[in-house]
Scaffold this motif. Structure first.
Motif, PDB file in Angstrom:
ATOM      1  N   ARG A 174       1.075  -1.449   0.311  1.00 31.27           N
ATOM      2  CA  ARG A 174      -0.107   0.332  -0.067  1.00 31.27           C
ATOM      3  C   ARG A 174       0.634   1.126  -0.091  1.00 31.27           C
ATOM      4  NH1 ARG A 174      -3.099  -2.139   4.399  1.00 31.27           N
ATOM      5  NH2 ARG A 174      -2.211  -0.891   5.802  1.00 31.27           N
ATOM      6  N   GLY A 175       2.000   0.952   0.406  1.00 27.72           N
ATOM      7  CA  GLY A 175       3.033   2.411   0.340  1.00 27.72           C
ATOM      8  C   GLY A 175       2.418   2.686   1.874  1.00 27.72           C
ATOM      9  N   ASP A 176       2.850   2.258   2.676  1.00 29.24           N
ATOM     10  CA  ASP A 176       2.753   2.752   4.151  1.00 29.24           C
ATOM     11  C   ASP A 176       3.969   2.397   4.624  1.00 29.24           C
ATOM     12  OD1 ASP A 176       0.019   3.414   3.343  1.00 29.24           O
ATOM     13  OD2 ASP A 176      -0.608   2.374   4.679  1.00 29.24           O
ATOM     14  N   ILE A 177       4.678   1.752   4.377  1.00 30.31           N
ATOM     15  CA  ILE A 177       6.122   1.806   4.710  1.00 30.31           C
ATOM     16  C   ILE A 177       6.902   1.426   3.881  1.00 30.31           C
ATOM     17  CG2 ILE A 177       5.333   1.041   7.023  1.00 30.31           C
ATOM     18  CD1 ILE A 177       6.175  -1.486   5.811  1.00 30.31           C
ATOM     19  N   SER A 178       8.614   2.211   4.148  1.00 31.92           N
ATOM     20  CA  SER A 178       8.980   2.194   3.021  1.00 31.92           C
ATOM     21  C   SER A 178       9.579   0.740   2.575  1.00 31.92           C
ATOM     22  CB  SER A 178      10.314   3.268   3.377  1.00 31.92           C
ATOM     23  OG  SER A 178      11.385   3.238   4.525  1.00 31.92           O
ATOM     24  N   ASP A 179      10.707   0.183   1.956  1.00 29.19           N
ATOM     25  CA  ASP A 179      11.368  -0.736   1.846  1.00 29.19           C
ATOM     26  C   ASP A 179      12.411  -0.895   3.301  1.00 29.19           C
ATOM     27  OD1 ASP A 179      10.381  -1.183  -0.073  1.00 29.19           O
ATOM     28  OD2 ASP A 179      12.148  -0.908  -1.411  1.00 29.19           O
ATOM     29  N   GLU A 180      12.889  -0.054   3.472  1.00 25.67           N
ATOM     30  CA  GLU A 180      13.831   0.509   4.629  1.00 25.67           C
ATOM     31  C   GLU A 180      12.876  -0.196   6.334  1.00 25.67           C
ATOM     32  OE1 GLU A 180      17.565  -0.163   6.697  1.00 25.67           O
ATOM     33  OE2 GLU A 180      17.326  -0.127   4.709  1.00 25.67           O
ATOM     34  N   GLU A 181      12.184  -0.175   6.561  1.00 24.82           N
ATOM     35  CA  GLU A 181      11.378  -0.208   7.811  1.00 24.82           C
ATOM     36  C   GLU A 181      10.512  -1.492   7.099  1.00 24.82           C
ATOM     37  OE1 GLU A 181       9.260   4.461   8.479  1.00 24.82           O
ATOM     38  OE2 GLU A 181       8.495   3.148   6.889  1.00 24.82           O
ATOM     39  N   PHE A 182      10.438  -1.937   5.999  1.00 26.79           N
ATOM     40  CA  PHE A 182       9.710  -3.452   5.927  1.00 26.79           C
ATOM     41  C   PHE A 182      11.098  -4.430   6.168  1.00 26.79           C
ATOM     42  CE2 PHE A 182       9.982  -7.071   3.167  1.00 26.79           C
ATOM     43  CZ  PHE A 182       8.938  -7.752   3.756  1.00 26.79           C
ATOM     44  N   ARG A 183      12.308  -3.880   6.129  1.00 29.11           N
ATOM     45  CA  ARG A 183      13.362  -4.832   6.135  1.00 29.11           C
ATOM     46  C   ARG A 183      13.621  -5.003   7.645  1.00 29.11           C
ATOM     47  NH1 ARG A 183      18.412  -4.863   7.725  1.00 29.11           N
ATOM     48  NH2 ARG A 183      18.202  -2.358   7.313  1.00 29.11           N
ATOM     49  N   ARG A 184      13.721  -4.293   8.064  1.00 30.39           N
ATOM     50  CA  ARG A 184      13.836  -3.971   9.563  1.00 30.39           C
ATOM     51  C   ARG A 184      13.268  -5.106  10.617  1.00 30.39           C
ATOM     52  NH1 ARG A 184      14.925   1.772  11.006  1.00 30.39           N
ATOM     53  NH2 ARG A 184      13.391   2.520   9.361  1.00 30.39           N
ATOM     54  N   ALA A 185      11.536  -4.401  10.123  1.00 27.28           N
ATOM     55  CA  ALA A 185      10.507  -5.312  10.900  1.00 27.28           C
ATOM     56  C   ALA A 185      10.175  -6.839  10.650  1.00 27.28           C
ATOM     57  CB  ALA A 185       8.882  -4.538  10.328  1.00 27.28           C
ATOM     58  N   LYS A 186      11.022  -6.867   9.255  1.00 31.84           N
ATOM     59  CA  LYS A 186      10.864  -8.575   9.091  1.00 31.84           C
ATOM     60  C   LYS A 186      12.524  -9.241  10.030  1.00 31.84           C
ATOM     61  CE  LYS A 186      12.841 -10.065   5.437  1.00 31.84           C
ATOM     62  NZ  LYS A 186      13.037 -10.484   3.843  1.00 31.84           N
ATOM     63  N   GLU A 187      13.590  -8.464   9.688  1.00 28.95           N
ATOM     64  CA  GLU A 187      14.613  -9.404  10.998  1.00 28.95           C
ATOM     65  C   GLU A 187      13.593  -9.328  12.613  1.00 28.95           C
ATOM     66  OE1 GLU A 187      17.499  -6.611  10.466  1.00 28.95           O
ATOM     67  OE2 GLU A 187      17.855  -6.838   8.204  1.00 28.95           O
ATOM     68  N   LYS A 188      13.293  -8.155  12.496  1.00 31.42           N
ATOM     69  CA  LYS A 188      12.631  -8.169  14.231  1.00 31.42           C
ATOM     70  C   LYS A 188      11.764  -9.663  13.611  1.00 31.42           C
ATOM     71  CE  LYS A 188      12.092  -3.601  16.047  1.00 31.42           C
ATOM     72  NZ  LYS A 188      11.154  -2.801  16.189  1.00 31.42           N
ATOM     73  N   ILE A 189      10.570  -9.862  13.096  1.00 33.56           N
ATOM     74  CA  ILE A 189       9.702 -10.857  13.428  1.00 33.56           C
ATOM     75  C   ILE A 189      10.583 -12.513  12.871  1.00 33.56           C
ATOM     76  CG2 ILE A 189       7.975 -11.848  11.608  1.00 33.56           C
ATOM     77  CD1 ILE A 189       6.795  -9.405  11.241  1.00 33.56           C
ATOM     78  N   LEU A 190      11.696 -12.176  12.192  1.00 37.77           N
ATOM     79  CA  LEU A 190      12.777 -13.565  11.959  1.00 37.77           C
ATOM     80  C   LEU A 190      13.000 -13.801  13.457  1.00 37.77           C
ATOM     81  CD1 LEU A 190      12.679 -13.104   8.485  1.00 37.77           C
ATOM     82  CD2 LEU A 190      10.777 -14.819   9.292  1.00 37.77           C
ATOM     83  N   HIS A 191      13.850 -12.981  13.847  1.00 33.87           N
ATOM     84  CA  HIS A 191      14.031 -13.100  15.004  1.00 33.87           C
ATOM     85  C   HIS A 191      13.849 -13.213  16.269  1.00 33.87           C
ATOM     86  CE1 HIS A 191      18.324 -13.615  12.630  1.00 33.87           C
ATOM     87  NE2 HIS A 191      17.226 -12.270  11.717  1.00 33.87           N
TER      88      HIS A 191
END
Length: 138
Positions: free
Chosen positions: A121-138
């Motif tokens: 939807r464009g609510d978060i940037s690719d960098e924010e997505f990457r950081r959030a994904k790292e939090k979820i996976l770790h």
């Protein structure tokens, strides 16, 4: 001013103490009476006839009825109150889960799917997505 006038110093301190004491006891009595009436209606183990009998007993002979009820059934009053509070808490938690649309903690896959939708939807940037994904996976 020919009549007798009551002044504050005409009422002794001990008299004021007893007045406050009787008011306190009266309020406590009313509280106990209503607490027992609520307990009578809350108890599912009693039949309708038993509830009616206890209710009539506490209303017709309030002092004797309340004291006998506390002696006979007072031990389980606290347990019934705890069960009622737990049932209310469970119902509140069920309602919250139902309203939020989740029945438990979301899995990592569900969290990543929601995160992807937010990024799409464009609510978060690719960098924010990457950081959030790292939090979820770790």
């Amino acid at each position: 001013m020919d009549g007798y006038v009551n002044l504050a110093y005409d009422y002794p301190v001990l008299g004021a103490f007893w007045t406050v004491m009787w008011i306190f006891l009266w309020v406590m009595w009313i509280f106990l009476l209503f607490r027992i009436i609520v307990d009578i209606f809350r108890d599912d183990s009693m039949s309708g006839w038993a509830k009616t009998g206890w209710l009539v007993f506490t209303i017709v002979l309030p002092f004797l009825g309340v004291f006998v009820y506390v002696i006979v059934r007072g031990k389980d009053m606290g347990r019934r109150e705890q069960e009622h509070a737990k049932a209310q808490l469970d119902e509140t938690n069920r309602y919250i889960r139902e309203t939020l649309g989740t029945t438990g903690p979301a899995s990592a896959a569900e969290q990543l799917a929601k995160l992807s939708e937010i990024r799409a939807r464009g609510d978060i940037s690719d960098e924010e997505f990457r950081r959030a994904k790292e939090k979820i996976l770790h």
